[in-house]
Enzyme design. Structure first.
Site, mmCIF file in Angstrom:
data_model
loop_
_atom_site.group_PDB
_atom_site.id
_atom_site.type_symbol
_atom_site.label_atom_id
_atom_site.label_comp_id
_atom_site.label_asym_id
_atom_site.label_seq_id
_atom_site.Cartn_x
_atom_site.Cartn_y
_atom_site.Cartn_z
ATOM 1 C CD GLU A 47 55.304 74.458 61.283
ATOM 2 O OE1 GLU A 47 54.140 74.892 61.400
ATOM 3 O OE2 GLU A 47 55.636 73.309 61.654
ATOM 4 C CG ASP A 92 45.781 70.957 64.566
ATOM 5 O OD1 ASP A 92 46.862 71.474 64.893
ATOM 6 O OD2 ASP A 92 44.813 71.610 64.128
ATOM 7 C CG ASN A 102 55.205 72.527 58.347
ATOM 8 O OD1 ASN A 102 56.157 73.313 58.275
ATOM 9 N ND2 ASN A 102 53.955 72.955 58.448
#
Length: 309
Positions: free
Chosen positions: A198, A263, A195
């Site tokens: 990150e 996820d 993302n």
């Protein structure tokens, strides 16, 4: 919104990473505590859900994949609860039990449909258990079409470089949901799905779209990736490959809870790629899945019917 034709082939996915148990306590909030300026929650209902890498597995199974899950849990009640949830979904699991640690648990307290507090319980697994896990991973690799490594920086993927190398040596595509400021350990993977925060931690900030593209493409080339998929919340997703940059606008109608959205994205991407869908179409489908799941409370899944609608 265009209709997506989902593939019928059920791929076999091996998912490894930080396995967690998500616990939810739901209750009413009618007063403030006299002991401190905090709400008092009268717990009326409790739920347990698969979290971390186990939530990736749960999402993949919901889309029709055959899944093997590899992770580390404690020799405790929470580990037993995780195993029961996995068994109920018929997820083939190899949970290494480490008696010296507690299973990772994220406890969320919900009042009036709002998360009021999250309490985390976690300890890194021991070296001995991690060595056993790596041996199991290498033995399981030949039986699966595609590998997903779900890194939450909780200690289960300290051998990730070896895991990527072993999978690639067998010609298996490897998708990684990364963490930390050093992405070099993921070198040789097929696709990374960071993302914005990150990616910023790994390459530094950017002042505009052009600089972001340069940094993303430099990282992709440095790590030898086939693609880098950047998830950008309200800005949708960007797919960086050697030949192109594709942007996918967000499809979320309302954002209720972003828990586990990453996820869902990597699970959907893996299932679609494993079933033979072209990369751009697989990302489009994963983008739709992410837009659906953020409208649900807590770690949730998306069904094939929702995606195809």
């Amino acid at each position: 919104m265009t209709t997506i034709n989902l593939p019928q082939h059920a791929p076999r996915l091996l998912i490894a990473g930080d396995v967690m148990l998500d616990r939810y306590w739901f209750g009413e909030v009618n007063r403030i505590s006299p002991e401190a300026p905090v709400p008092v929650v009268r717990v009326e209902r409790r739920e347990e859900r698969l979290g971390g890498a186990a939530n990736v597995a749960r999402n993949a199974v919901a889309l029709g994949a055959e899944v093997g899950l590899l992770g580390v849990v404690g020799q405790d009640e929470a580990g037993d609860a995780l195993q029961r949830l996995l068994d109920a979904l018929r997820i083939g699991s190899c949970l290494n039990r480490d008696p010296s640690i507690s299973t990772i648990v994220k406890l969320r307290v919900i009042g009036r449909q709002q998360q009021l507090l999250r309490v985390d319980f976690e300890e890194p697994p021991t070296d001995l258990v991690l060595r056993d896990k790596l041996t199991q991973y290498n033995a399981m690799l030949p039986d699966y079409d595609l590998i997903v490594l779900s890194d939450y920086a909780k200690g289960s993927l300290v051998n990730v470089a070896q895991m990527v190398e072993a999978a690639r040596a067998l010609g298996k595509p490897v998708l990684v949901d990364p963490k930390g400021d050093d992405f070099s350990r993921y070198k040789g993977a097929s696709i990374l799905t960071p993302n914005k925060s990150e990616l910023r931690q790994a390459v530094g900030g950017w002042k505009d779209e052009a600089q972001l593209t340069r940094k993303a493409q430099a990282l992709r080339a440095e790590l030898g990736l086939e693609a880098l998929l950047l998830t950008r919340s309200e800005e949708g997703m960007s797919l960086y490959t050697a030949g192109d940059v594709l942007h996918f606008p967000t499809l979320a109608r309302e954002v209720f809870d972003v828990s586990g959205a990453g996820d869902t994205v990597i699970a959907t991407l893996a299932v679609m790629l494993g079933a033979g869908m072209p990369l751009a179409h697989a990302v489009e489908t994963a983008n739709r899945a992410g837009g659906i799941v953020v409208g649900k409370l807590g770690t949730a899944t998306v069904t094939r019917e929702e995606l195809a609608g």
